[in-house]
Design an enzyme around this catalytic site. Structure first.
Site, short mmCIF file in Angstrom:
data_model
loop_
_atom_site.label_atom_id
_atom_site.label_comp_id
_atom_site.label_asym_id
_atom_site.label_seq_id
_atom_site.Cartn_x
_atom_site.Cartn_y
_atom_site.Cartn_z
N SER A 129 0.83 -1.21 0.00
CA SER A 129 0.00 0.00 0.00
C SER A 129 0.86 1.26 0.00
O SER A 129 1.91 1.31 0.64
CB SER A 129 -0.89 0.00 1.24
OG SER A 129 -1.41 1.30 1.47
N TYR A 153 -2.21 5.11 -4.14
CA TYR A 153 -3.16 6.20 -3.86
C TYR A 153 -2.56 7.39 -4.61
O TYR A 153 -1.48 7.87 -4.24
CB TYR A 153 -3.23 6.50 -2.36
CG TYR A 153 -4.11 5.55 -1.58
CD1 TYR A 153 -5.36 5.17 -2.05
CD2 TYR A 153 -3.69 5.07 -0.35
CE1 TYR A 153 -6.16 4.32 -1.32
CE2 TYR A 153 -4.51 4.22 0.39
CZ TYR A 153 -5.74 3.85 -0.11
OH TYR A 153 -6.54 3.00 0.62
N THR A 179 -6.09 2.34 -6.60
CA THR A 179 -7.33 2.29 -5.80
C THR A 179 -8.18 3.53 -6.10
O THR A 179 -7.71 4.67 -5.96
CB THR A 179 -7.00 2.17 -4.31
OG1 THR A 179 -6.37 0.90 -4.10
CG2 THR A 179 -8.26 2.24 -3.46
N LYS A 254 -8.78 -0.84 -8.68
CA LYS A 254 -9.38 -1.48 -7.49
C LYS A 254 -10.51 -0.60 -6.94
O LYS A 254 -10.31 0.61 -6.75
CB LYS A 254 -8.32 -1.67 -6.41
CG LYS A 254 -8.84 -2.21 -5.07
CD LYS A 254 -7.69 -2.55 -4.14
CE LYS A 254 -8.14 -3.14 -2.82
NZ LYS A 254 -8.56 -2.13 -1.85
N HIS A 278 -13.75 -1.98 -0.64
CA HIS A 278 -12.77 -1.61 0.39
C HIS A 278 -13.19 -2.19 1.75
O HIS A 278 -12.96 -1.57 2.80
CB HIS A 278 -12.67 -0.08 0.47
CG HIS A 278 -11.30 0.45 0.81
ND1 HIS A 278 -10.50 1.07 -0.11
CD2 HIS A 278 -10.60 0.47 1.97
CE1 HIS A 278 -9.37 1.46 0.47
NE2 HIS A 278 -9.40 1.10 1.74
C1 FNR Z 1 -7.56 -1.57 3.87
N1 FNR Z 1 -7.71 -1.54 2.48
C2 FNR Z 1 -6.84 -0.80 1.72
N2 FNR Z 1 -6.95 -0.80 0.35
C3 FNR Z 1 -6.08 -0.12 -0.41
O1 FNR Z 1 -6.22 -0.14 -1.63
N3 FNR Z 1 -5.06 0.58 0.18
C4 FNR Z 1 -4.89 0.64 1.53
O2 FNR Z 1 -3.96 1.26 2.02
C5 FNR Z 1 -5.82 -0.06 2.34
N4 FNR Z 1 -5.72 -0.01 3.69
C6 FNR Z 1 -6.56 -0.78 4.47
C7 FNR Z 1 -6.40 -0.77 5.86
C8 FNR Z 1 -7.19 -1.61 6.64
C9 FNR Z 1 -6.99 -1.62 8.12
C10 FNR Z 1 -8.15 -2.45 6.03
C11 FNR Z 1 -9.00 -3.40 6.85
C12 FNR Z 1 -8.34 -2.41 4.68
C13 FNR Z 1 -8.74 -2.35 1.83
C14 FNR Z 1 -8.24 -3.75 1.47
O3 FNR Z 1 -7.32 -3.71 0.40
C15 FNR Z 1 -9.41 -4.65 1.04
O4 FNR Z 1 -10.12 -4.03 0.00
C16 FNR Z 1 -10.35 -4.93 2.20
O5 FNR Z 1 -9.62 -5.24 3.36
C17 FNR Z 1 -11.29 -6.07 1.86
O6 FNR Z 1 -12.28 -6.21 2.84
P1 FNR Z 1 -12.18 -7.32 4.01
O7 FNR Z 1 -12.13 -8.65 3.34
O8 FNR Z 1 -10.98 -7.01 4.82
O9 FNR Z 1 -13.43 -7.10 4.79
#
Ligand code: FNR
Length: 381
Positions: A129, A153, A179, A254, A278
């Site tokens: 990330s 990002y 994303t 994404k 997300h």
């Molecule tokens: C994320 N997710 C996320 N996505 C992304 O593109 N960049 C990021 O920095 C983050 N950071 C992030 C932090 C935390 C604490 C979480 C829980 C999630 C989203 C991640 O890539 C993914 O889409 C989700 O976690 C999917 O949902 P579930 O399966 O965790 O519920």
């Protein structure tokens, strides 16, 4: 040759010969409750809850509950099953990748380094990330010969954006994941009620703070400089050619949950999409990601690579997402819970259990590989 499901026998044998039981539960859906016990209130608030009242996060899970696997019998399933696959040039033992997750030091002091090491040990690709607590270069070193992608990002400062792309490429990240759903942070009451955003404490800014282009402009207030360049609501389809010009590998979008946007991704020459909301952390009330997956895969599945995340907790969940048309799934919170509970070993445990359960579920459903799964493998409730 061995099967991913042999992890099951390994656990039983350790129990029998060494009297050892797993340090962390093998019930991956129960990890959240265990992780809550070890996370600080601030870390728990950032990691576990979702946006708003949590409607979309619950909908993500409810959507999985509306599908059931229909196991078929006497199908001569192979004793040696091969779920390995290649997605956008990246090989993996089964169609599973580690989702990009920022600020992993909230879960464990080793943060992304532990996850990147665990991913390499199991052979699962790691997605770094932009909001990580370790830099591209540190993560690449930890990941070694592992497979890694980079999640962008897109900062409003193009010089910083270009510098990120250059550093990611130089550090061996092969596919770019842009994303789309987080051009602003979602409304997250668990964090708001604590007045806590990690980035304002300089946690999760490692890529920025180590970046020459960022440093040049940040002056004496890097955190404020970050806060100015992170929001990017003006981002549009017209910006995508810029990425093509400056990234020579595959590009994946994404955060797509509409068929129309999936078609636009095809029209703009993208290599893949991640059907994702997300994990319900952005638009509360948004459509469940799994409900979006089937129609999107049907509409564009032959034109680009359709990946999926949001709500995947178990091997059975992976089966359902693959059967509904995903080429591979991204694992989110469960690996983070493993990280919180056991650092690198905890992440490895979660990955090995997930892949083991996936192999056994596929085999018991009458298939010799994940590639055989289709809509016919499921029944709607
Ligand atoms: C994320 N997710 C996320 N996505 C992304 O593109 N960049 C990021 O920095 C983050 N950071 C992030 C932090 C935390 C604490 C979480 C829980 C999630 C989203 C991640 O890539 C993914 O889409 C989700 O976690 C999917 O949902 P579930 O399966 O965790 O519920």
């Amino acid at each position: 040759m061995s099967n991913l499901g042999d992890h099951q026998l390994g656990i039983y044998l350790s129990g029998m010969f060494d009297g050892k039981t797993p340090d962390i539960t093998t019930d991956l859906a129960a990890l959240e409750d265990r992780a809550r016990e070890v996370l600080s209130p601030q870390a728990m608030g950032y990691i576990v809850p979702s946006a708003g009242h949590g409607e979309t996060a619950r909908a993500n899970r409810a959507a999985f509950d509306r599908w059931r696997i229909v196991p078929r019998m006497l199908r001569g399933v192979a004793a040696q099953r091969d779920h390995s696959t290649t997605v956008l040039g990246t090989t993996m033992p089964a169609p599973v990748l580690i989702a990009p997750v920022g600020v992993q030091t909230l879960a464990h002091p080793d943060g992304e380094l532990a996850t990147a090491r665990a991913a390499a040990a199991v052979g699962v690709p790691y997605i770094h990330s932009t909001a990580a607590a370790h830099t591209f270069e540190q993560v690449a070193e930890a990941n070694g010969d592992g497979q890694r992608w980079y999640q962008l990002y897109w900062p409003t400062d193009q010089d910083v954006c270009l510098s990120f792309l250059r550093r990611a490429r130089a550090a061996g990240f092969t596919t770019l994941v842009l994303t789309l759903d987080t051009t602003l942070l979602g409304w997250r009451p668990a964090d708001l009620d604590r007045g806590f955003l990690p980035f304002l404490h300089d946690v999760g800014l490692a890529n920025y703070l180590s970046d020459p282009a960022f440093q040049e402009k940040a002056g004496g207030s890097p955190t404020m400089h970050w806060a100015q360049m992170f929001p990017h609501p003006g981002l549009s389809w017209d910006d995508l050619p810029f990425l093509r010009d400056h990234w020579d590998g595959p590009i994946v979008l994404k955060g797509i949950v509409s068929v129309e946007d999936a078609r636009l991704a095809v029209r703009h020459g993208m290599d893949g999409i991640v059907v994702s909301n997300h994990g319900g952390r952005q638009v509360d009330g948004a459509v469940a990601a799994l409900d979006a997956l089937g129609p999107i895969a049907e509409a564009v599945g032959s034109d680009l690579t359709v990946l999926f995340d949001s709500g995947v907790r178990t091997g059975a969940d992976v089966v359902k997402a693959l059967a509904l048309g995903a080429r591979a799934v991204l694992l989110g919170r469960p690996f983070l819970y493993g990280l919180a509970l056991g650092g690198q070993q905890g992440v490895e445990h979660v990955l090995r259990c997930l892949l083991g359960e996936l192999d056994i579920t596929v085999a018991l459903s009458g298939h010799s590989s994940c590639g055989e799964l289709s809509r016919a493998s499921l029944q709607a409730q």
